[in-house]
Design a protein around this motif. Structure first.
Motif, short mmCIF file in Angstrom:
data_model
loop_
_atom_site.label_atom_id
_atom_site.label_comp_id
_atom_site.label_asym_id
_atom_site.label_seq_id
_atom_site.Cartn_x
_atom_site.Cartn_y
_atom_site.Cartn_z
N LYS A 1 0.85 -1.19 0.00
CA LYS A 1 0.00 0.00 0.00
C LYS A 1 0.89 1.24 0.00
CE LYS A 1 -3.97 2.15 2.30
NZ LYS A 1 -4.94 2.06 3.42
N GLU A 2 0.97 1.87 -1.15
CA GLU A 2 1.82 3.06 -1.30
C GLU A 2 0.96 4.22 -1.80
OE1 GLU A 2 5.03 2.17 -3.91
OE2 GLU A 2 5.86 0.59 -2.64
N ILE A 3 0.99 5.29 -1.07
CA ILE A 3 0.25 6.51 -1.44
C ILE A 3 1.25 7.66 -1.49
CG2 ILE A 3 -1.57 8.14 -0.80
CD1 ILE A 3 -3.00 5.82 0.56
N SER A 4 1.28 8.36 -2.59
CA SER A 4 2.24 9.45 -2.74
C SER A 4 1.57 10.66 -3.37
CB SER A 4 3.43 9.01 -3.61
OG SER A 4 3.00 8.68 -4.92
N SER A 5 2.14 11.81 -3.11
CA SER A 5 1.65 13.05 -3.71
C SER A 5 2.85 13.89 -4.12
CB SER A 5 0.77 13.83 -2.73
OG SER A 5 1.50 14.14 -1.55
N ARG A 6 2.73 14.54 -5.27
CA ARG A 6 3.83 15.35 -5.78
C ARG A 6 3.31 16.76 -6.09
NH1 ARG A 6 6.31 15.96 -11.08
NH2 ARG A 6 4.80 14.47 -11.94
N ASP A 7 3.91 17.74 -5.45
CA ASP A 7 3.51 19.13 -5.64
C ASP A 7 4.15 19.67 -6.91
OD1 ASP A 7 2.92 21.84 -5.51
OD2 ASP A 7 3.13 21.94 -3.34
N VAL A 8 3.32 20.01 -7.89
CA VAL A 8 3.81 20.53 -9.16
C VAL A 8 3.40 21.99 -9.36
CG1 VAL A 8 3.89 18.28 -10.29
CG2 VAL A 8 1.78 19.63 -10.36
N THR A 9 3.11 22.66 -8.24
CA THR A 9 2.68 24.06 -8.33
C THR A 9 3.73 24.92 -9.01
OG1 THR A 9 1.48 23.74 -6.25
CG2 THR A 9 1.79 26.00 -7.00
N GLU A 10 4.98 24.74 -8.61
CA GLU A 10 6.04 25.57 -9.16
C GLU A 10 6.17 25.35 -10.67
OE1 GLU A 10 10.86 26.35 -8.57
OE2 GLU A 10 9.78 25.01 -7.22
N GLU A 11 6.14 24.09 -11.09
CA GLU A 11 6.24 23.80 -12.53
C GLU A 11 5.02 24.34 -13.27
OE1 GLU A 11 6.62 20.01 -15.62
OE2 GLU A 11 6.48 19.67 -13.45
N TYR A 12 3.85 24.23 -12.66
CA TYR A 12 2.62 24.70 -13.29
C TYR A 12 2.68 26.21 -13.53
CZ TYR A 12 -2.43 25.09 -14.14
OH TYR A 12 -3.65 25.31 -14.72
N ILE A 13 3.06 26.96 -12.49
CA ILE A 13 3.14 28.42 -12.61
C ILE A 13 4.23 28.82 -13.60
CG2 ILE A 13 3.69 30.55 -11.36
CD1 ILE A 13 2.41 29.32 -8.90
N ASP A 14 5.36 28.10 -13.54
CA ASP A 14 6.46 28.40 -14.45
C ASP A 14 6.05 28.17 -15.91
OD1 ASP A 14 9.43 28.90 -14.95
OD2 ASP A 14 9.18 26.92 -15.84
N THR A 15 5.32 27.09 -16.16
CA THR A 15 4.86 26.80 -17.52
C THR A 15 3.88 27.86 -18.00
OG1 THR A 15 5.13 24.43 -17.09
CG2 THR A 15 3.83 25.04 -19.00
N GLN A 16 2.96 28.25 -17.13
CA GLN A 16 2.03 29.32 -17.48
C GLN A 16 2.78 30.60 -17.82
OE1 GLN A 16 -0.66 29.48 -14.06
NE2 GLN A 16 -2.33 28.80 -15.38
#
Length: 274
Positions: free
Chosen positions: A134-149
């Motif tokens: 049972k593996e649950i993970s989360s990855r914050d991509v806020t920085e990449e999202y804002i940078d791409t925008q």
């Protein structure tokens, strides 16, 4: 003209990047200050309301889970999972069944809305005594999202400046140079937009990999008694012998030819000796 285009591109890109960095800086570092003191928003030329909306929607997290467990009834478990998928508006991305030596398993890849991720995991966990994995993970991509925008906005601003320059061009060579630059800029914009759409999709829908299996009894051959094995061996030998004779009957013309040739050669050898 080419030198002018290079200088123009550098200046436009520098100006656009400066504006973009300022906006990103406002979003990450000064949002709290503007919310605390709305009068400071005038300096940054940003509405306090838009800052508040940005603070609420800034976080972009990609969630994934991998689950593996044993079940006594594959069909019942699959039915329960499908009910949970319908309940939380999910979708099955892939469904695979495997029948191995002593296990029968099923592998599902499921996408569910991000806000239903935790509830979906809780729902399908009902009735599971324990998880092998049972593996649950989360990855914050806020920085990449804002940078791409920001990069898309920068490239679009640069594209607009080149379009303005194209309107003022008088020579064919100048137009060709500008159109070449515009083509490269548009390719970069499309690439960044594709990346942004991918991030939005991954953020909107979480991915869950589920494998559930059932242990089955070993094959009958592994528990057969010695006497039975001996009888099977004799039977198999007799069948093999029968198959051999049947094979000989099938090739009897070749055997007959071989025998005749053998007899003729033998007679010839005897005559030479005499």
């Amino acid at each position: 003209m080419k030198k002018f285009l290079v200088i123009f591109s550098f200046a436009a890109l520098l100006l656009s990047c400066k504006e973009t960095v300022k906006e990103a800086y406002i979003t990450e570092e000064i949002a709290d200050q503007i919310l605390a003191d709305p009068s400071s928003a005038e300096f940054y030329k940003v509405a306090p309301k838009s800052i508040a909306q940005t603070k609420q929607t800034d976080t972009k997290v990609i969630k994934t889970a991998t689950l593996r467990f044993e079940t006594q009834n594959l069909e019942t478990t699959a039915g329960n999972i499908k009910q949970a998928i319908g309940k939380f508006n999910g979708q099955v991305q892939s469904d695979e069944e495997r029948n191995e030596y002593n296990t029968v398993s099923r592998n599902l890849t499921i996408r569910v809305p991000n806000e239903s991720f935790d509830n979906f995991i809780d729902e399908i966990s009902k009735g599971v005594s324990y998880f092998d994995r049972k593996e649950i993970s989360s990855r914050d991509v806020t920085e990449e999202y804002i940078d791409t925008q920001s990069r898309i906005k920068t490239k679009k601003a640069l594209e607009e400046r080149y379009l303005e320059l194209l309107k003022k061009a008088n020579k064919v060579s100048e137009m060709l140079e500008i159109e070449k630059e515009l083509s490269e800029i548009r390719e970069e914009i499309e690439s960044k937009q594709a990346r942004l759409q991918y991030l939005e999709n991954q953020v909107s829908y979480s991915t869950i990999y589920i494998q559930f299996y059932k242990t089955v009894a070993e094959k009958q051959g592994a528990t057969v008694s010695y006497g039975t094995k001996l009888g099977n061996a004799l039977k198999s030998g007799f069948n093999s012998l029968s198959s051999f004779f049947i094979g000989l009957i099938q090739i009897w013309p070749f055997i007959l030819i071989f025998v005749i040739v053998f007899i003729l050669i033998r007679r010839r050898i005897k005559r030479k000796k005499q």
